[in-house]
Design an enzyme around this catalytic site. Structure first.
Site, PDB file in Angstrom:
ATOM      1  CG  ASP A  82      -1.932   1.032   1.311  1.00 21.79           C
ATOM      2  OD1 ASP A  82      -2.406   1.428   0.232  1.00 21.79           O
ATOM      3  OD2 ASP A  82      -2.305   1.445   2.428  1.00 21.79           O
ATOM      4  CE  LYS A 184     -12.079   8.173   6.129  1.00 19.47           C
ATOM      5  NZ  LYS A 184     -10.624   8.117   6.053  1.00 19.47           N
ATOM      6  NE  ARG A 260      -3.919   2.680  11.359  1.00 17.82           N
ATOM      7  CZ  ARG A 260      -3.033   3.564  10.950  1.00 17.82           C
ATOM      8  NH1 ARG A 260      -3.080   4.797  11.396  1.00 17.82           N
ATOM      9  NH2 ARG A 260      -2.090   3.235  10.095  1.00 17.82           N
TER      10      ARG A 260
END
Ligand code: G3H
Ligand code: 13P
Ligand code: ZN
Length: 309
Positions: A82, A184, A260
């Protein structure tokens, strides 16, 4: 089943309008949780490691833990780098048996991004490995590169076509309003589906990848905060939007933050409720279970890749 590339699963995803979940891995429990969830749903899956995950867990451990998962389950699994920051990191992963790499040249200008991506594609394709590239910038933090919200640049559909034709990359990560991490959106969540549509018009056969796609699941944020965490005002991409993205041509959806949060929430709960516990298995087990449940929900209810293995 041995490791596979994304080729067949992406073809199927474009034909049948679903997305493959790509989940970040950093340790054994996370790998087990994701693969168990995918096996339970009979779904193809991408396990992806960032360069900082590789630094943390070490490449040999990651590779061999994924091999162990493959021995247990008979579903298509991709091991993917990634946000590969440079050619050398991509080469390291290809040489160590990864079946897919991302070269993230989005921090460079168009021509430099093309040159770097082409170099990785050439090396990877010679070894049967597929390459994801990125065009456009996501707001937020991409590994060690900071892109401020005001700098965020949506992917230009015309440029995307030229980029894919010139680099011959196998899939393309685009910027349509998502960002990495737990913060976000300041106001309402908004994705530029109009840009996605234009990109799909120009590149109907290219699998599209959505980064920064965690929902920042409110229950998990609340769980962290209830048991001593401090993550105020976190907000992600709602499930409905991710579902829409999967129907409208996004083939791979990247998720790290939600895992997470699940791990941290579960561990915090045990620490808060059972302060006498000091056996790591007593808190890693609920952490693994909550990650598994979270991944299963995404695969089954949001990305709709159940029974597509
Ligand atoms: O896109 C970034 C991923 O969440 C990986 O983050 O570099 O902290 O492992 P990391
Ligand atoms: P999130 O931070 O939204 O989970 O995004 C992860 C990601 O894009 C990994 O490449
Ligand atoms: Zn990402």
């Amino acid at each position: 089943m041995p490791l596979v590339t994304t080729k067949d699963m992406f073809e199927k995803s474009m034909k049948e309008h679903f997305a493959i979940g790509a989940f970040n891995v950093n340790n054994m429990e996370i790998i087990q949780a994701i693969v168990d969830a995918a096996a339970e749903e009979n779904s193809p899956i991408v396990l992806q490691a960032s360069s900082s995950a590789i630094k943390y867990a070490r490449i040999g451990y990651l590779r061999r833990m994924v091999e162990a998962a493959l021995e247990e389950h008979d579903i298509p699994v991709v091991l993917h780098l990634d946000h590969g920051p440079d050619f050398e990191t991509c080469k390291l992963c290809i040489d160590n048996g990864f079946s897919s790499v991302m070269i993230d040249g989005s921090k460079y200008d168009f021509e430099k991004n093309i040159a770097l991506t082409k170099k990785v594609v050439e090396y990877a394709h010679n070894k049967g490995v597929v390459v994801e590239a990125e065009l456009g910038k996501l707001a937020g933090v991409e590994d060690e590169v900071n892109v401020s919200a005001s700098d965020a640049i949506y992917t230009d559909p015309e440029q995307a076509k030229e980029f894919v034709e010139r680099t011959k990359c196998d899939s393309l990560a685009i910027a349509i309003g998502t960002s990495h991490g737990a913060y976000k959106f300041k106001g309402e969540a908004k994705l530029r589906f109009d840009i996605l549509e234009k990109i799909k018009e120009k590149l109907p056969k290219t699998p599209i990848v959505l980064h920064g796609a965690s929902t920042v699941i409110p229950e998990l944020v609340n769980m962290c905060n209830k048991y001593g965490g401090n993550i105020p005002g976190a907000k992600g991409v709602p499930d409905e939007m991710l579902h829409e993205a999967s129907l409208r041509g996004v083939s791979k959806i990247n998720v790290d933050t939600d895992l997470r949060l699940a791990m941290t929430g579960a561990i915090r709960k045990v620490f808060a409720e059972e302060p006498e516990v000091f056996d790591p298995r007593k808190y890693m087990l609920p952490a693994r279970e909550l990650i598994c449940k979270t991944v299963q929900h995404k695969i089954r209810d949001v990305f709709c890749s159940s029974n597509k293995a």
